[in-house]
Scaffold this motif. Structure first.
Motif, PDB file in Angstrom:
ATOM      1  N   GLY A  26      11.706 -13.085 -24.197  1.00  0.00           N
ATOM      2  CA  GLY A  26      10.789 -11.981 -24.336  1.00  0.00           C
ATOM      3  C   GLY A  26       9.470 -11.944 -25.285  1.00  0.00           C
ATOM      4  N   ASN A  75      12.613  -8.498 -29.105  1.00  0.00           N
ATOM      5  CA  ASN A  75      13.715  -8.587 -29.180  1.00  0.00           C
ATOM      6  C   ASN A  75      14.926  -8.989 -30.512  1.00  0.00           C
ATOM      7  OD1 ASN A  75      14.065  -7.966 -26.312  1.00  0.00           O
ATOM      8  ND2 ASN A  75      13.109 -10.296 -26.287  1.00  0.00           N
ATOM      9  N   GLN A  81      19.195 -10.837 -24.027  1.00  0.00           N
ATOM     10  CA  GLN A  81      17.648 -10.515 -24.021  1.00  0.00           C
ATOM     11  C   GLN A  81      16.650 -10.709 -23.505  1.00  0.00           C
ATOM     12  OE1 GLN A  81      17.708  -9.930 -28.085  1.00  0.00           O
ATOM     13  NE2 GLN A  81      19.007  -7.417 -28.208  1.00  0.00           N
ATOM     14  N   GLY A 100      12.988  -9.260 -21.574  1.00  0.00           N
ATOM     15  CA  GLY A 100      12.071  -8.121 -21.901  1.00  0.00           C
ATOM     16  C   GLY A 100      11.260  -7.786 -23.456  1.00  0.00           C
ATOM     17  N   GLU A 101      10.861  -7.152 -23.924  1.00  0.00           N
ATOM     18  CA  GLU A 101       9.670  -6.587 -24.978  1.00  0.00           C
ATOM     19  C   GLU A 101      10.938  -5.393 -25.889  1.00  0.00           C
ATOM     20  OE1 GLU A 101       6.178  -4.948 -26.554  1.00  0.00           O
ATOM     21  OE2 GLU A 101       6.391  -5.930 -24.288  1.00  0.00           O
ATOM     22  N   ASN A 127      13.712  -5.033 -27.172  1.00  0.00           N
ATOM     23  CA  ASN A 127      14.914  -4.881 -27.146  1.00  0.00           C
ATOM     24  C   ASN A 127      16.268  -5.215 -28.406  1.00  0.00           C
ATOM     25  OD1 ASN A 127      15.548  -4.430 -23.781  1.00  0.00           O
ATOM     26  ND2 ASN A 127      14.881  -6.148 -23.663  1.00  0.00           N
ATOM     27  N   LEU A 173      17.604  -5.863 -19.681  1.00  0.00           N
ATOM     28  CA  LEU A 173      16.469  -6.387 -19.047  1.00  0.00           C
ATOM     29  C   LEU A 173      15.921  -5.373 -19.098  1.00  0.00           C
ATOM     30  CD1 LEU A 173      15.323  -8.397 -17.055  1.00  0.00           C
ATOM     31  CD2 LEU A 173      16.390  -7.870 -15.809  1.00  0.00           C
ATOM     32  N   GLY A 174      14.790  -5.211 -19.657  1.00  0.00           N
ATOM     33  CA  GLY A 174      13.665  -4.179 -19.449  1.00  0.00           C
ATOM     34  C   GLY A 174      13.283  -3.824 -21.200  1.00  0.00           C
ATOM     35  N   TRP A 175      12.944  -3.125 -22.030  1.00  0.00           N
ATOM     36  CA  TRP A 175      11.937  -2.563 -22.819  1.00  0.00           C
ATOM     37  C   TRP A 175      12.571  -1.747 -24.020  1.00  0.00           C
ATOM     38  CZ3 TRP A 175      11.211  -2.546 -17.650  1.00  0.00           C
ATOM     39  CH2 TRP A 175      10.671  -3.678 -17.063  1.00  0.00           C
ATOM     40  N   ILE A 210      16.624  -3.349 -16.233  1.00  0.00           N
ATOM     41  CA  ILE A 210      14.879  -3.300 -15.217  1.00  0.00           C
ATOM     42  C   ILE A 210      15.924  -1.598 -16.258  1.00  0.00           C
ATOM     43  CG2 ILE A 210      13.720  -3.005 -13.819  1.00  0.00           C
ATOM     44  CD1 ILE A 210      15.340  -4.878 -12.159  1.00  0.00           C
ATOM     45  N   GLU A 231      13.749   1.450 -19.935  1.00  0.00           N
ATOM     46  CA  GLU A 231      13.104   1.487 -20.414  1.00  0.00           C
ATOM     47  C   GLU A 231      13.611   3.169 -21.704  1.00  0.00           C
ATOM     48  OE1 GLU A 231       8.790   2.360 -21.764  1.00  0.00           O
ATOM     49  OE2 GLU A 231       9.056   2.004 -19.473  1.00  0.00           O
TER      50      GLU A 231
END
Length: 548
Positions: A53, A56, A73, A75-76, A78, A95-97, A117, A119
């Motif tokens: 991502g 991270n 990791q 996503g963005e 993290n 897994l997420g933001w 999932i 944030e």
């Protein structure tokens, strides 16, 4: 699990490094601006990082033997930050933001963090000691906060935050073998805090739906157990405090608004259960000190109702139930051993029930149905006394029973009265008293008995502005008074001595009877039918001086 086994196999099979310095670090990065920093000092330490991502960030610092850290990791933004000293295990999935996980381990502990999932969630784990386990799961959530602190041996903590936002869950464990579990599911702005200091304590919090609800559990001692459930509702509060051992407490709140429960236990093997179903601004307070005391309370609907139970001693039991209604109060205070109290309030407004017992084997019950501004109070001292008050409907009626001695019995029944009063006071042993009032207004009945084995009863039916009083001093005296279908009647009975007998009956208006007997074995019967009758009876033993 396959990845962990693969990494272990790689370490055992590789011959590239000397045995004394074998550490393993794997970093796999896919994306843009990801960052990973690993520092390992010791032997057989393992770090595995996978980043997929944007931006991270991961930092792993290991010191000791066989520390293990596994991170994924995806996503963005993290962040994962782990410090491990001695021989610890940590695994995290993000897994997420913009989720963050902070793990600080010293000793031989295990940490599991899952942010799936999700944030802007935060997870903090601090472990000191050996064989402590922490599990934090944040699924489909936003801005959730979880913090676990463990110091000791074999403690276990679990936090699950599912489909919620802005919730906080905190667990603090000091000691050996404590267990804490917090579940927050589909909630908003809920707060849960568990503090355990001691050994083998158990605490469980379940918050489902609802918003701004709060639970705090504090345990200090050995093998205490606490459960707190909050389903729906808003701004409800539950507090549980336990000191000692083998205490058990349960609080349950279903729906409602601004309801509060507080349970405080000190001692051994006390049990308490407090339930609030819907309603608003209801309050339950339970305070137990001693051993094997039991309290069960329920508030079903209603508003502004209060339950206050205070128990000191051993084997005391209290049961309080409030159904609907508003601003009703139920107060129970017990000191001693094996006392039993029950209060039942249904509907009605501004009703008050108060029970105080000091001694052992005493029993008290108060029932209030409908009605408003009614008051019932029972005070009992010493041993084996029994008291019962029933108030049905009516307004501004008062019932009081006070007993001191052994095996006394008293009962008051009031139905559809306005402003009437009934009171019983007994001092001695084996006395018995009964008062009933039906459809009266501003009518009073009183029984006072000093001695042993006395019996008295008063009945007032459709009788307004009337008064009946029985006073007996001595042993084995008997008296009754009945007033019916009239107004402004007055009956006074006084008996001093033993084995005296009196009965009065008044039907009509403005009748007066006065009976005075002193000595042994006197008997009097007075019956008045009609209006404006007057009767006076005075009887004494030979040689006695009549009362002025």
């Amino acid at each position: 699990m396959k990845k962990i086994l693969f990494v272990l196999a790689t370490i055992l099979l590789t011959g590239a490094y000397s045995f004394a310095q074998i550490n393993q670090s794997n970093i796999n990065q896919i994306g843009i601006d990801n960052s990973a920093v690993v520092q390992q000092v010791g032997i057989f330490n393992i770090s595995d990082i996978y980043q997929d991502g944007f931006t991270n960030d991961a930092t792993v610092d290991q010191l000791g033997i066989m520390n293990m850290s596994f991170l994924e990791q995806i996503g963005e933004g993290n962040g994962y930050y782990a410090t491990q000293v001695e021989s610890n295990f940590s695994t995290a999935l993000q897994l997420g933001w913009f989720n963050n996980a902070y793990v600080d381990q010293v000793g031989m502990n295990s940490s599991y963090v899952t942010q799936f999932i999700a944030e802007s969630n935060d997870a903090y784990v601090t472990q000191r000691g050996y064989f402590n386990t922490s599990v934090i799961d944040q699924w489909f959530s936003y801005k959730e906060y979880a913090n676990v602190f463990q110091w000791g041996l074999g403690n276990e903590a679990k936090v699950t935050q599912y489909e919620g936002m802005y919730d906080e869950a905190l667990i603090s464990q000091w000691g050996i073998g404590n267990y804490a579990n917090i579940l927050q599911e589909r909630t908003s702005d809920n707060y849960a805090f568990v503090s355990q200091n001691g050994d083998l304590n158990v605490a469980m919090v379940d918050q489902w739906l609802g918003s701004n609800n709060s639970v705090e559990i504090g345990q200090n001692g050995f093998m205490n157990t606490a459960y707190a459930d909050q389903f729906g509702g808003e701004s409800n509060v539950a507090l549980i405090g336990q000191q000692g051992k083998y205490n058990m407490a349960y609080t349950g709140q279903l729906g409602g608004w601004l309801n509060g429960i507080s349970v405080n236990q000190k001692g051994k093997a006390n049990t308490a259960s407090a339930v609030q179903l819907y309603g608003m601004l209801n309050t339950t307070l339970i305070d137990q000190q001693g051993r094997h005391n039991n309290a069960v309370t329920t508030q079903d609907g209603g508003w502004g109702n209060l339950i206050d139970v205070d128990q000191k001693g051993r084997w005391n039991a209290a049961s309080v139930y409030q159904y609907e209604g508003g601003l009703n109060w139920a107060l129970v205070s017990q000191q001693g051993r094996r006392n039993t109290a029950g209060v039942y309030q249904e509907n009605g407004y501004w009703n008050t029930a108060d029970v105080y017992q000091h001694g052992k084997w005493n029993e008290a019950s108060i029932y209030q149905f409908d009605g408003s501004f009614n008051t019932a109070e029972i005070d009992q001292y010493k041993k084996g006394n029994d008291a019962l008050i029933n108030q049905v409907g009516g307004e501004s009626t008062t019932a009081y029973i006070g007993q001191e001695g052994r095996y006394n019995s008293a009962e008051i029944y009031q139905e559809n009265n306005i402003g009437s009063y009934a009171g019983i006071a007994q001092v001695g042993d084996l006395n018995d008293a009964y008062i009933e009032q039906f459809d009266t207004e501003l009518t009073a009945a009183g029984i006072i008995q000093l001695g042993n084995g006395n019996a008295a009863a008063i009945g007032q039916y459709n009788s307004d502005y009337s008064m009946a009083l029985i006073e007996q001093t001595g042993d084995s005296n008997y008296a009754t008074s009945v007033q019916a279908d009239g107004v402004m009647n007055s009956a006074t009975t006084t008996q001093l001595g033993d084995y005296n007998y009196s009965t009065t009956m008044q039907v009509g208006n403005n009748n007066v009877v006065d009976v005075y007997q002193a000595g042994y074995g006197h008997a009097s019967v007075v019956t008045q039918y009609g209006n404006g009758n007057s009767a006076s009876v005075s009887q004494y033993d030979a040689g006695m001086t009549p009362a002025p």
